[in-house]
Design a protein around this motif. Structure first.
Motif, mmCIF file in Angstrom:
data_model
loop_
_atom_site.group_PDB
_atom_site.id
_atom_site.type_symbol
_atom_site.label_atom_id
_atom_site.label_comp_id
_atom_site.label_asym_id
_atom_site.label_seq_id
_atom_site.Cartn_x
_atom_site.Cartn_y
_atom_site.Cartn_z
ATOM 1 N N TYR A 157 0.835 -1.205 0.000
ATOM 2 C CA TYR A 157 0.000 0.000 0.000
ATOM 3 C C TYR A 157 0.869 1.254 0.000
ATOM 4 O O TYR A 157 0.646 2.177 -0.789
ATOM 5 N N ALA A 158 1.878 1.295 0.880
ATOM 6 C CA ALA A 158 2.771 2.448 0.936
ATOM 7 C C ALA A 158 3.511 2.631 -0.383
ATOM 8 O O ALA A 158 3.702 3.755 -0.857
ATOM 9 N N ALA A 159 3.909 1.527 -0.998
ATOM 10 C CA ALA A 159 4.606 1.608 -2.285
ATOM 11 C C ALA A 159 3.710 2.226 -3.353
ATOM 12 O O ALA A 159 4.175 3.024 -4.179
ATOM 13 N N THR A 160 2.422 1.862 -3.349
ATOM 14 C CA THR A 160 1.513 2.451 -4.337
ATOM 15 C C THR A 160 1.372 3.946 -4.117
ATOM 16 O O THR A 160 1.284 4.714 -5.088
ATOM 17 N N LYS A 161 1.361 4.372 -2.874
ATOM 18 C CA LYS A 161 1.207 5.799 -2.596
ATOM 19 C C LYS A 161 2.514 6.562 -2.843
ATOM 20 O O LYS A 161 2.484 7.740 -3.210
ATOM 21 N N HIS A 162 3.661 5.900 -2.647
ATOM 22 C CA HIS A 162 4.929 6.498 -3.074
ATOM 23 C C HIS A 162 4.889 6.745 -4.582
ATOM 24 O O HIS A 162 5.347 7.787 -5.074
ATOM 25 N N ALA A 163 4.358 5.780 -5.319
ATOM 26 C CA ALA A 163 4.253 5.920 -6.774
ATOM 27 C C ALA A 163 3.356 7.095 -7.144
ATOM 28 O O ALA A 163 3.667 7.868 -8.057
ATOM 29 N N VAL A 164 2.238 7.229 -6.441
ATOM 30 C CA VAL A 164 1.316 8.336 -6.710
ATOM 31 C C VAL A 164 1.992 9.678 -6.463
ATOM 32 O O VAL A 164 1.858 10.611 -7.267
ATOM 33 N N LEU A 165 2.739 9.777 -5.378
ATOM 34 C CA LEU A 165 3.422 11.035 -5.068
ATOM 35 C C LEU A 165 4.494 11.359 -6.105
ATOM 36 O O LEU A 165 4.618 12.507 -6.556
ATOM 37 N N GLY A 166 5.270 10.365 -6.495
ATOM 38 C CA GLY A 166 6.298 10.594 -7.506
ATOM 39 C C GLY A 166 5.688 11.034 -8.825
ATOM 40 O O GLY A 166 6.167 11.980 -9.468
#
Length: 264
Positions: A157-166
């Motif tokens: 989940y955190a990885a997906t949100k890191h992707a969204v932020l990037g």
């Protein structure tokens, strides 16, 4: 009524409940035309009827499973064909399953990536040419404080949100000179049905109950910032301060917050 929003068409994903539902209501109350998408046909129909009767505005809706890329692509094409230009996109849909990576099943991982990342990329990529042609518009991506500070049992989940932020930060630099606004909304825990899937045991929801955000308040803030230059919306502010400290001294924060990070 907000003159800045009057008559603007705002596409909202995950609009049948939670934050998405309140985003639609606040958009309509300010004179905008919310375009709703979600999986639940019954909820979308009821939402549309309620908004149209309450605010006297059109409220089209489209059933779509955002985890199915082909279906979602076709739905976006249909929206563009039937609604014409879209003025703003709020990528709100998101799912989570909190578990250790070793205990996760691939179906959950794949769905998180599909809904949280791929569908967001898809909608943005397809609508961007229309927004650029208009020379104005706003893309809002609902991310998470987890995208700044990951914790155990939320690796995917955190990885997906890191992707969204990037993605959001890079896109902003690309399109702001062309008249478009791009905003990330980084939230802590929100009092919605999100946790019923993310943590069916209810333990995490109980642990963070006192710090949960009100989805109605979150939606009101997001809608109030539409069509303005806003890099980020961070709620709650104290959690964002913690994320900033974490970025500077991650090892120290992980050591100090060890017990809190294990609440999931």
């Amino acid at each position: 009524m907000n003159e800045r929003l009057k008559g603007k068409k705002i596409l909202i994903t995950g609009a049948s409940s939670g934050i998405g539902q309140f985003l639609a209501i606040h958009a309509a109350s300010e004179g905008a035309v919310p375009i709703l998408t979600a999986r639940s046909e019954d909820k979308l129909e009821l939402m549309s009827e309620t908004i149209e009767s309450t605010f006297g505005t059109s409220c089209p809706w489209y059933k779509a499973d955002l985890s199915n890329d082909a279906e979602w692509k076709d739905t976006i094409d249909r929206i563009c064909y039937e609604q014409g230009s879209v003025d703003a996109l709020i990528n709100n849909a998101g799912v989570a399953v909190f578990d250790y990576v070793a205990d996760s099943n691939w179906q959950d991982i794949d769905r998180m990536v599909s809904v949280n990342v791929t569908s967001l990329f898809r909608a943005t990529h397809q609508l961007l040419p229309h927004l650029l042609q208009n020379g104005e518009g706003h893309i809002v991506n609902i991310a998470s404080q987890a995208g700044k500070m990951a914790t155990p049992k939320s690796a995917v989940y955190a990885a997906t949100k890191h992707a969204v932020l990037g993605f959001t930060n890079a896109l902003r630099m690309e399109v702001e000179p062309l008249g478009l606004h791009v905003t990330s909304v980084n939230l802590g825990p929100v009092r919605t049905n999100f946790f019923k899937q993310a943590d069916p045991s209810g333990n995490y929801e109980k642990a963070v109950d006192k710090m949960m955000l009100d989805p109605n308040k979150v939606a009101r803030i997001v809608i109030s910032r539409l069509f303005t230059k806003q890099r980020e919306i961070n709620l709650p502010s104290w959690m964002n301060s913690g994320s900033k400290v974490y970025a500077v001294a991650p090892s120290a924060v992980e050591k100090i917050m060890h017990k809190q990070f294990k609440k999931k």
